[in-house]
Motif scaffolding. Structure first.
Motif, mmCIF file in Angstrom:
data_model
loop_
_atom_site.group_PDB
_atom_site.id
_atom_site.type_symbol
_atom_site.label_atom_id
_atom_site.label_comp_id
_atom_site.label_asym_id
_atom_site.label_seq_id
_atom_site.Cartn_x
_atom_site.Cartn_y
_atom_site.Cartn_z
ATOM 1 N N LYS A 13 4.510 -85.218 117.070
ATOM 2 C CA LYS A 13 4.394 -86.385 117.951
ATOM 3 C C LYS A 13 4.377 -87.682 117.151
ATOM 4 O O LYS A 13 4.902 -88.696 117.610
ATOM 5 N N ILE A 14 3.766 -87.662 115.971
ATOM 6 C CA ILE A 14 3.739 -88.909 115.191
ATOM 7 C C ILE A 14 5.071 -89.151 114.486
ATOM 8 O O ILE A 14 5.370 -90.265 114.110
ATOM 9 N N ASP A 15 5.863 -88.107 114.320
ATOM 10 C CA ASP A 15 7.189 -88.272 113.728
ATOM 11 C C ASP A 15 8.196 -88.803 114.740
ATOM 12 O O ASP A 15 9.165 -89.447 114.357
ATOM 13 N N ASP A 16 7.966 -88.522 116.019
ATOM 14 C CA ASP A 16 8.901 -88.935 117.066
ATOM 15 C C ASP A 16 8.439 -90.259 117.668
ATOM 16 O O ASP A 16 7.601 -90.289 118.566
ATOM 17 N N THR A 17 8.986 -91.355 117.158
ATOM 18 C CA THR A 17 8.580 -92.680 117.637
ATOM 19 C C THR A 17 9.617 -93.315 118.562
ATOM 20 O O THR A 17 9.375 -94.395 119.092
ATOM 21 N N LEU A 43 3.901 -99.480 120.311
ATOM 22 C CA LEU A 43 2.906 -99.387 119.243
ATOM 23 C C LEU A 43 1.614 -98.731 119.728
ATOM 24 O O LEU A 43 0.992 -97.958 118.986
ATOM 25 N N LEU A 44 1.234 -98.983 120.956
ATOM 26 C CA LEU A 44 0.021 -98.380 121.498
ATOM 27 C C LEU A 44 0.138 -96.852 121.535
ATOM 28 O O LEU A 44 -0.767 -96.133 121.097
ATOM 29 N N ASP A 47 -1.016 -91.431 119.330
ATOM 30 C CA ASP A 47 -0.533 -90.161 118.780
ATOM 31 C C ASP A 47 -1.052 -89.955 117.356
ATOM 32 O O ASP A 47 -1.425 -88.844 116.973
ATOM 33 N N THR A 48 -1.080 -91.029 116.576
ATOM 34 C CA THR A 48 -1.566 -90.941 115.197
ATOM 35 C C THR A 48 -3.046 -90.614 115.163
ATOM 36 O O THR A 48 -3.490 -89.756 114.379
ATOM 37 N N MET A 49 -3.829 -91.261 115.998
ATOM 38 C CA MET A 49 -5.264 -90.970 116.054
ATOM 39 C C MET A 49 -5.512 -89.533 116.519
ATOM 40 O O MET A 49 -6.397 -88.845 115.997
ATOM 41 N N PHE A 80 -4.971 -87.311 113.549
ATOM 42 C CA PHE A 80 -6.112 -87.338 112.622
ATOM 43 C C PHE A 80 -7.264 -86.479 113.139
ATOM 44 O O PHE A 80 -7.866 -85.715 112.386
ATOM 45 N N ASP A 81 -7.571 -86.603 114.414
ATOM 46 C CA ASP A 81 -8.653 -85.809 115.005
ATOM 47 C C ASP A 81 -8.338 -84.316 114.954
ATOM 48 O O ASP A 81 -9.194 -83.497 114.632
ATOM 49 N N THR A 82 -7.095 -83.973 115.270
ATOM 50 C CA THR A 82 -6.673 -82.574 115.273
ATOM 51 C C THR A 82 -6.677 -82.012 113.855
ATOM 52 O O THR A 82 -7.090 -80.874 113.625
ATOM 53 N N GLU A 83 -6.237 -82.814 112.899
ATOM 54 C CA GLU A 83 -6.208 -82.382 111.497
ATOM 55 C C GLU A 83 -7.620 -82.087 110.985
ATOM 56 O O GLU A 83 -7.875 -81.049 110.383
ATOM 57 N N LYS A 84 -8.541 -82.995 111.243
ATOM 58 C CA LYS A 84 -9.918 -82.786 110.782
ATOM 59 C C LYS A 84 -10.517 -81.552 111.453
ATOM 60 O O LYS A 84 -11.136 -80.711 110.793
#
Length: 112
Positions: free
Chosen positions: A34-38, A43-44, A49-51, A54-58
């Protein structure tokens, strides 16, 4: 399978390649895509998607490695690029079901 991340502890972690853990790996890969597909996103949405990534990664590291609170907090201070390398290594190991990181024997290495 065992895997060591000295960023968290000296002893290796025991990783189970259960269906639950493999689902977690796939969900993380979906969040990364999702973060690769912009294309067509403002921007919102890109930021959301980036946040979420990060949450999913942690959560993935915490769940798969069984990190305690101090280790989970240490994750927050790691370099982003380094965590992506760690993540890639962990997922590949899981997908290969912990098989050795050996390189297939080639004719030139067989002659040694």
């Amino acid at each position: 399978m065992k895997i060591t991340f000295k960023e968290f502890q000296e002893e290796p972690f025991e990783i189970k390649t259960t269906n639950r853990n493999m689902r977690r790996a796939i969900n993380l890969q979906l969040a990364a895509s999702k973060i690769d597909d912009t294309k067509g996103k403002d921007l919102l949405q890109i930021s959301k998607d980036t946040m979420a990534f990060f949450d999913t990664e942690k959560a993935f590291f915490v769940d798969i490695l069984g990190l305690n609170d101090d280790q989970a907090e240490a994750f927050e201070d790691l370099d982003f690029g380094h965590t992506m390398e760690m993540l890639g290594y962990l997922i590949v190991k899981m997908q290969n079901n912990g098989q050795a990181d050996s390189v297939p024997e080639t004719k030139s290495s067989a002659k040694k």
